[in-house]
Design a protein around this motif. Structure first.
Motif, PDB file in Angstrom:
ATOM      1  N   SER A 191       0.949  -1.158  -0.039  1.00  0.00           N
ATOM      2  CA  SER A 191       0.064  -0.027   0.111  1.00  0.00           C
ATOM      3  C   SER A 191       0.885   1.293  -0.109  1.00  0.00           C
ATOM      4  O   SER A 191       1.924   1.162   0.388  1.00  0.00           O
ATOM      5  CB  SER A 191      -0.754   0.073   1.334  1.00  0.00           C
ATOM      6  N   ASP A 233       0.190   4.957   1.669  1.00  0.00           N
ATOM      7  CA  ASP A 233      -0.644   5.692   2.569  1.00  0.00           C
ATOM      8  C   ASP A 233      -1.898   5.225   2.086  1.00  0.00           C
ATOM      9  O   ASP A 233      -2.310   4.160   2.471  1.00  0.00           O
ATOM     10  CB  ASP A 233      -0.431   7.105   1.929  1.00  0.00           C
ATOM     11  N   SER A 234      -3.061   6.071   1.420  1.00  0.00           N
ATOM     12  CA  SER A 234      -4.398   5.714   1.016  1.00  0.00           C
ATOM     13  C   SER A 234      -4.544   5.017  -0.298  1.00  0.00           C
ATOM     14  O   SER A 234      -5.655   4.482  -0.551  1.00  0.00           O
ATOM     15  CB  SER A 234      -5.284   7.006   1.135  1.00  0.00           C
ATOM     16  N   VAL A 235      -3.605   5.063  -1.239  1.00  0.00           N
ATOM     17  CA  VAL A 235      -3.711   4.296  -2.288  1.00  0.00           C
ATOM     18  C   VAL A 235      -3.710   2.784  -1.894  1.00  0.00           C
ATOM     19  O   VAL A 235      -2.860   2.356  -1.415  1.00  0.00           O
ATOM     20  CB  VAL A 235      -2.473   4.687  -3.159  1.00  0.00           C
ATOM     21  N   LEU A 260      -3.434  -0.938  -3.864  1.00  0.00           N
ATOM     22  CA  LEU A 260      -2.983  -1.723  -5.236  1.00  0.00           C
ATOM     23  C   LEU A 260      -3.918  -3.139  -5.161  1.00  0.00           C
ATOM     24  O   LEU A 260      -3.785  -3.764  -3.972  1.00  0.00           O
ATOM     25  CB  LEU A 260      -1.459  -1.771  -5.376  1.00  0.00           C
ATOM     26  N   VAL A 306      -5.593   0.232  -9.185  1.00  0.00           N
ATOM     27  CA  VAL A 306      -5.126   1.530  -8.160  1.00  0.00           C
ATOM     28  C   VAL A 306      -6.150   2.354  -7.858  1.00  0.00           C
ATOM     29  O   VAL A 306      -6.829   2.979  -8.536  1.00  0.00           O
ATOM     30  CB  VAL A 306      -3.913   2.320  -8.849  1.00  0.00           C
ATOM     31  N   THR A 307      -6.630   2.095  -6.691  1.00  0.00           N
ATOM     32  CA  THR A 307      -7.559   2.908  -5.811  1.00  0.00           C
ATOM     33  C   THR A 307      -7.216   3.851  -4.892  1.00  0.00           C
ATOM     34  O   THR A 307      -6.301   3.563  -4.056  1.00  0.00           O
ATOM     35  CB  THR A 307      -8.870   2.000  -5.329  1.00  0.00           C
ATOM     36  N   ALA A 308      -7.536   5.090  -5.070  1.00  0.00           N
ATOM     37  CA  ALA A 308      -6.991   6.263  -4.474  1.00  0.00           C
ATOM     38  C   ALA A 308      -8.112   7.438  -4.199  1.00  0.00           C
ATOM     39  O   ALA A 308      -8.867   7.782  -5.260  1.00  0.00           O
ATOM     40  CB  ALA A 308      -5.823   6.729  -4.665  1.00  0.00           C
ATOM     41  N   SER A 345      -7.350  10.718  -4.017  1.00  0.00           N
ATOM     42  CA  SER A 345      -6.918  11.365  -4.957  1.00  0.00           C
ATOM     43  C   SER A 345      -5.267  11.251  -5.046  1.00  0.00           C
ATOM     44  O   SER A 345      -4.643  11.086  -4.262  1.00  0.00           O
ATOM     45  CB  SER A 345      -7.350  12.880  -4.322  1.00  0.00           C
ATOM     46  N   LEU A 346      -5.087  11.560  -6.263  1.00  0.00           N
ATOM     47  CA  LEU A 346      -3.532  11.312  -6.702  1.00  0.00           C
ATOM     48  C   LEU A 346      -2.590  12.609  -6.562  1.00  0.00           C
ATOM     49  O   LEU A 346      -1.515  12.843  -6.795  1.00  0.00           O
ATOM     50  CB  LEU A 346      -3.352  10.743  -7.855  1.00  0.00           C
TER      51      LEU A 346
END
Length: 218
Positions: free
Chosen positions: A134, A136-138, A140, A185-187, A189-190
């Motif tokens: 992982s 941070d908040s992202v 995979l 990839v789930t986030a 905000s990038l």
């Protein structure tokens, strides 16, 4: 003894010396120890890589125990053993085939068992590693499917063999295409991530490639 003939030729009815027997036991014991420790070592290997790379000022995190790795290799071993039992079941058929047909059929069945086990390990391991990685908040996630991977490995191998290696680029692109299709990839905000290297970060391009291209085989 079944150990002695591996090391020294013996006449029928002779017995192995104690030194040869102990050498055989030690060798098989060492092989068994390595096999038992390998899943643990592999998890530690990915743990080391996953916690020492970064994207900009944000570091990756890898966590998880070795249990799933042991389960994965246990299933792979069961696949190999099952194929071995299947191969022995064809013993009568193989013995009745003339010429080199029995050797060819035996080699094909053995190769099929090996390919099935390897495809299973590479599929499960890829999904497992990315599920533990992982940023941070992202989040995979890899969703490779075993049957599809087995099909790709077998057909790619056949294409490379019959093309004398000319199909290697095609096989690589084919596999990369499927891996990309099943990777998400789930986030939230990038925009919070920066491309500038963070202070104190020492992630090299080779290490980053190692994280994002685990088991990138044909």
């Amino acid at each position: 003894s079944f150990v002695a003939p591996i090391f020294v030729p013996q006449a029928q009815g002779s017995q192995a010396s104690p030194q040869v027997l102990w050498l055989g036991y030690a060798l098989f014991g060492l092989i068994g120890l390595v096999a038992l420790l390998f899943p643990w070592w592999q998890n530690r290997y990915y743990h080391y890589l996953g916690n020492r790379v970064a994207f900009g000022q944000h570091g990756f995190s890898y966590s998880g125990g070795s249990g799933p790795f042991y389960a994965m290799y246990f299933v792979a071993a069961a696949i190999v053993i099952g194929c071995g039992i299947l191969l022995s079941g064809f013993g009568v058929l193989l013995s009745r085939m003339e010429g080199g047909g029995n050797l060819i059929l035996g080699a094909v069945l053995a190769a099929a068992g090996y390919a099935a086990a390897v495809a299973y390990v590479l599929t499960v391991r890829n999904n497992l590693v990315y599920s533990r990685l992982s940023l941070d908040s992202v989040v995979l996630e890899s969703k490779l499917r075993y049957r599809r991977m087995l099909y790709l490995y077998v057909t790619n191998t056949l294409a490379i063999f019959f093309s004398a290696g000319l199909a290697i680029p095609w096989a690589k692109i084919r596999m990369a295409h499927y891996r990309a299709e099943t990777f998400t990839v789930t986030a939230p905000s990038l925009q919070a991530f920066t491309g500038a290297p963070g202070e104190g970060e020492q992630a090299t391009a080779e290490e980053v490639a190692e994280v994002f291209a685990w088991d990138f085989g044909l």
